[in-house]
Design an enzyme around this catalytic site. Structure first.
Site, PDB file in Angstrom:
ATOM      1  N   CYS A 105       0.833  -1.205   0.000  1.00 36.44           N
ATOM      2  CA  CYS A 105       0.000   0.000   0.000  1.00 36.44           C
ATOM      3  C   CYS A 105       0.865   1.252   0.000  1.00 36.44           C
ATOM      4  CB  CYS A 105      -0.928  -0.002   1.215  1.00 36.44           C
ATOM      5  SG  CYS A 105      -1.954   1.474   1.353  1.00 36.44           S
ATOM      6  N   GLY A 129       2.297  10.919   8.206  1.00 36.84           N
ATOM      7  CA  GLY A 129       2.590  10.806   9.633  1.00 36.84           C
ATOM      8  C   GLY A 129       3.426   9.598   9.983  1.00 36.84           C
ATOM      9  N   CYS A 205      -5.176  -2.526   6.964  1.00 36.32           N
ATOM     10  CA  CYS A 205      -5.989  -1.331   6.744  1.00 36.32           C
ATOM     11  C   CYS A 205      -7.398  -1.626   6.258  1.00 36.32           C
ATOM     12  CB  CYS A 205      -5.272  -0.387   5.784  1.00 36.32           C
ATOM     13  SG  CYS A 205      -4.536  -1.192   4.355  1.00 36.32           S
TER      14      CYS A 205
END
Length: 371
Positions: A105, A129, A205
């Site tokens: 990803c 982040g 995810c």
């Protein structure tokens, strides 16, 4: 932290609604960047599921962007994600391996589709982040960008970023790489972010918090088969080899079977040790340090090197799973898309499909998929 009025250019920040990306956006604005927050939707199914938090995450991200005072946009990468990440995820599980979709990803969505979208918006950089760092060094061939471990080694995410290339790193900012997680949360509280105490996301995810077997069962056929010991004794029935990973202890369904015992008379735990796809057999062993769970070497394929070329043979450190301490090893060969590692000490539950990532001290060199 005082604001820096000097403009440094346009940067698009991937905002997930979590505290890390929120503080990232704030920090960059304070440093003088023109910040655009971008929320990526990467999974289309199950939006109404009790396990899916996409809607709340979007609201959280938009709220933070408003508080910080940055432009905010939304993009749907669900089609790209299914084509580039999820399809490969299913192929790997079908082949009996245990893939790490977060690695793919990052390489295909967060630092490719997202980067392309950000450039179309006129950005000079993207930022996320992630806990990692980028360093640029001068070489005879020109500047080279290195991926470094984060200052906070308990949060370092370079393992998941090892497939990034020179072009991607040249355009990427990781403001949290020099901070500890406690500092990030402190900043979030000080500037009044409503998500300052929001729990970090866990799990794959697109699966979220839902039970893994429940999710996978919807996409892959399950074929039950025997669970055997190395000696050939049948000790149970598995639900389908795709549902198990090497080193797995919980959920095997063989807890009541007698076997090796500890000194106190209690039975040693069982672990998934091998898969025989041709015979549809799951092999289990007793004891954490059973020889079947230990590997002195590994082979990896689909190699990706951050410098654009493989490192020289020699001594390095390697991780075969996230948050593992670097294991001393020797890179014996690295040609084409394959490489081999030999460890000073045998490694536990080296799992096909996972990533073997190579380090030279704090520098992440790249890695490949364990076979």
């Amino acid at each position: 932290m005082p604001s820096n009025p000097t403009r440094k250019g346009r940067v698009v920040v991937g905002m997930s609604g979590g505290v890390d990306s929120s503080v990232t956006a704030w920090l960059l604005k304070q440093q003088g960047y023109e910040v655009v927050g971008l929320f990526m939707k990467n999974w289309e199914d199950d939006d109404d599921s009790e396990y899916c938090s996409t809607r709340q995450d979007l609201l959280d991200a938009a709220s933070v962007a408003d508080l910080v005072g940055v432009e905010f946009e939304y993009v749907n990468f669900a089609a790209e994600y299914k084509d580039r990440v999820f399809a490969e995820f299913l192929r790997e599980y079908s082949a009996g391996r245990t893939p790490n979709p977060d690695v793919l990803c990052n390489a295909e969505i967060k630092f490719k589709a997202f980067l392309d979208h950000a450039m179309a918006l006129g950005a000079e950089h993207i930022a996320t982040g992630h806990y990692a760092r980028v360093r640029t060094v001068e070489t005879p061939a020109g500047p080279r960008h290195q991926l470094l471990k984060a200052l906070d080694d308990t949060k370092d995410q370079s393992y998941f970023l090892h497939r990034l290339n020179q072009v991607q790193l040249a355009r990427t900012l990781f403001p949290l790489g020099e901070l500890r997680k406690t500092e990030v949360r402190r900043i979030a509280h000080e500037i009044g972010l409503h998500n300052a105490a929001k729990k970090d996301s866990t799990g794959i995810c697109f699966i979220g918090e839902r039970p893994f077997r429940e999710f996978l069962n919807r996409y892959l056929p399950s074929e039950p088969g025997p669970i055997l010991t190395p000696e050939g004794q049948r000790v149970g029935t598995h639900h389908g080899l795709s549902f198990y990973t090497l080193g797995q202890r919980k959920g095997l369904g063989v807890g009541g079977v007698k076997g090796r015992q500890r000194d106190d008379g209690t039975a040693e735990a069982w672990y998934a040790a091998r898969k025989d796809l041709a015979r549809n057999v799951l092999y289990v062993v007793q004891g954490h340090d059973h020889p079947w769970l230990l590997s002195a070497q590994l082979q990896a394929q689909d190699a990706s090197w951050i410098a654009g070329e493989p490192p020289a043979a020699g001594a390095y450190g390697a991780k075969t799973r996230y948050r593992q301490a670097d294991a001393a090893c020797r890179l014996d060969q690295a040609g084409g898309e394959r490489f081999a590692l030999a460890f000073e000490q045998a490694q536990w539950a080296v799992t096909p499909g996972q990533s073997a990532v190579l380090y030279d001290g704090e520098v992440c060199l790249g890695g490949g998929i364990i076979i």
